[in-house]
Structure formats: structure tokens, C-alpha cells
Scaffold this motif. Structure first.
Motif, PDB file in Angstrom:
ATOM      1  N   GLN A   1      32.134  25.544  44.716  1.00 38.70           N
ATOM      2  CA  GLN A   1      33.551  25.358  45.035  1.00 38.70           C
ATOM      3  C   GLN A   1      34.045  23.937  44.873  1.00 38.70           C
ATOM      4  O   GLN A   1      35.249  23.703  44.815  1.00 38.70           O
ATOM      5  CB  GLN A   1      33.816  25.825  46.469  1.00 38.70           C
TER       6      GLN A   1
ATOM      7  N   LEU B   1      36.952  31.092  37.361  1.00 37.69           N
ATOM      8  CA  LEU B   1      37.904  31.534  36.348  1.00 37.69           C
ATOM      9  C   LEU B   1      38.438  32.904  36.760  1.00 37.69           C
ATOM     10  O   LEU B   1      37.690  33.741  37.275  1.00 37.69           O
ATOM     11  CB  LEU B   1      37.235  31.633  34.980  1.00 37.69           C
ATOM     12  N   GLU B   2      39.709  33.122  36.548  1.00 34.15           N
ATOM     13  CA  GLU B   2      40.299  34.411  36.894  1.00 34.15           C
ATOM     14  C   GLU B   2      39.774  35.489  35.962  1.00 34.15           C
ATOM     15  O   GLU B   2      39.573  35.254  34.775  1.00 34.15           O
ATOM     16  CB  GLU B   2      41.823  34.338  36.812  1.00 34.15           C
ATOM     17  N   SER B   3      39.545  36.691  36.532  1.00 33.23           N
ATOM     18  CA  SER B   3      39.040  37.810  35.737  1.00 33.23           C
ATOM     19  C   SER B   3      39.423  39.123  36.395  1.00 33.23           C
ATOM     20  O   SER B   3      39.492  39.219  37.624  1.00 33.23           O
ATOM     21  CB  SER B   3      37.518  37.734  35.626  1.00 33.23           C
ATOM     22  N   ASP B   4      39.648  40.126  35.571  1.00 30.11           N
ATOM     23  CA  ASP B   4      39.896  41.485  36.061  1.00 30.11           C
ATOM     24  C   ASP B   4      38.600  42.272  36.183  1.00 30.11           C
ATOM     25  O   ASP B   4      38.614  43.415  36.640  1.00 30.11           O
ATOM     26  CB  ASP B   4      40.852  42.228  35.111  1.00 30.11           C
TER      27      ASP B   4
ATOM     28  N   GLU C   1      37.999  26.152  41.196  1.00 34.47           N
ATOM     29  CA  GLU C   1      37.988  27.599  41.418  1.00 34.47           C
ATOM     30  C   GLU C   1      37.138  28.304  40.368  1.00 34.47           C
ATOM     31  O   GLU C   1      36.776  27.724  39.352  1.00 34.47           O
ATOM     32  CB  GLU C   1      39.423  28.152  41.331  1.00 34.47           C
TER      33      GLU C   1
ATOM     34  N   GLN D   1      32.663  29.846  35.607  1.00 29.37           N
ATOM     35  CA  GLN D   1      33.393  28.579  35.623  1.00 29.37           C
ATOM     36  C   GLN D   1      33.191  27.866  34.293  1.00 29.37           C
ATOM     37  O   GLN D   1      32.196  28.088  33.603  1.00 29.37           O
ATOM     38  CB  GLN D   1      32.914  27.679  36.771  1.00 29.37           C
TER      39      GLN D   1
END
Length: 115
Positions: A8, A33-36, A31, A43
Motif C-alpha cells: 500500500q 490497479l483497477e480491474s473488473d 493503490e 500494480q
């Protein structure tokens, strides 16, 4: 100079052995990485490198004076079991898979059953 590159954030400390005290601190948060995709935890390793430089500069500035010129050693700790895929030129080719990634939990369970 102590550096801890975690999941983090990256933190840096300057420790003065003569004073037996931490004299400078720095920290930079980041953060995933954004993912569905359920369970994916990745990262960008470039973020870690940038955070390390920034946290160290912050800790050295916090220590004041000529702290940078008085560093006698560096200790580094980091998150465990991460995968950073590199090409033949040692360049990062995809986001790093982190230790907490469970994206392949189903496949891992199937493989374990076949052992």
C-alpha cells in the motif's frame, strides 16, 4: 536509511546511530490497479520506483542538514511473492502480480487435486 516497499505504500526512515533515534521519515501511498476481474491484485512497478525516490527524499529532507551525505548503510524490505515479468532487455512487460492476487484460485485448486 531504511526503506520498506509494501503493498500500500513505500516508507523510508533515516536513523541516526549516534542519537539512537529516527531523525527523518517519508512515505508515499499507492493503490492497486483497477480491474473488473475478481481476485486480481496488480500494480505498476514504475509506481514503486517513483515512490521509493519520493519517500527517500522526504525522509532525508525531514532529517535536515547534510543527512544524505552521512548515510552509511541502506536496508530494504519489500512485499513478498510478487511477480514482475521482464523481457530480454530487463524491461517490465506487464503489471506486477502481487502476493495477494487470487485470480487463479480455481485453477490452483484443480491442480492441487491432481497431485
Amino acid at each position: 536509511l531504511g526503506i520498506d516497499a509494501g503493498t500500500q505504500s513505500t516508507k523510508a526512515l533515516v536513523y541516526d546511530a549516534a542519537q539512537r533515534a529516527v531523525v527523518g521519515r517519508g512515505a508515499v501511498s499507492y493503490e492497486m490497479l483497477e480491474s473488473d476481474v475478481v481476485g486480481r491484485a496488480e500494480q505498476d512497478p514504475a509506481v514503486w520506483v517513483d515512490a521509493m525516490w519520493r519517500a527517500c527524499r522526504e525522509a532525508l529532507a525531514d532529517a535536515g542538514g547534510d543527512a544524505a551525505s552521512r548515510i552509511c548503510g541502506i536496508g530494504v524490505s519489500g512485499q513478498q511473492h510478487g511477480l514482475v515479468a521482464l523481457d530480454a532487455s530487463y524491461e517490465v512487460i506487464r503489471p506486477a502480480k502481487l502476493w495477494c492476487d487470487t485470480e487463479s484460485a480455481e485453477e490452483a485448486a484443480e491442480l492441487s487435486k491432481s497431485l
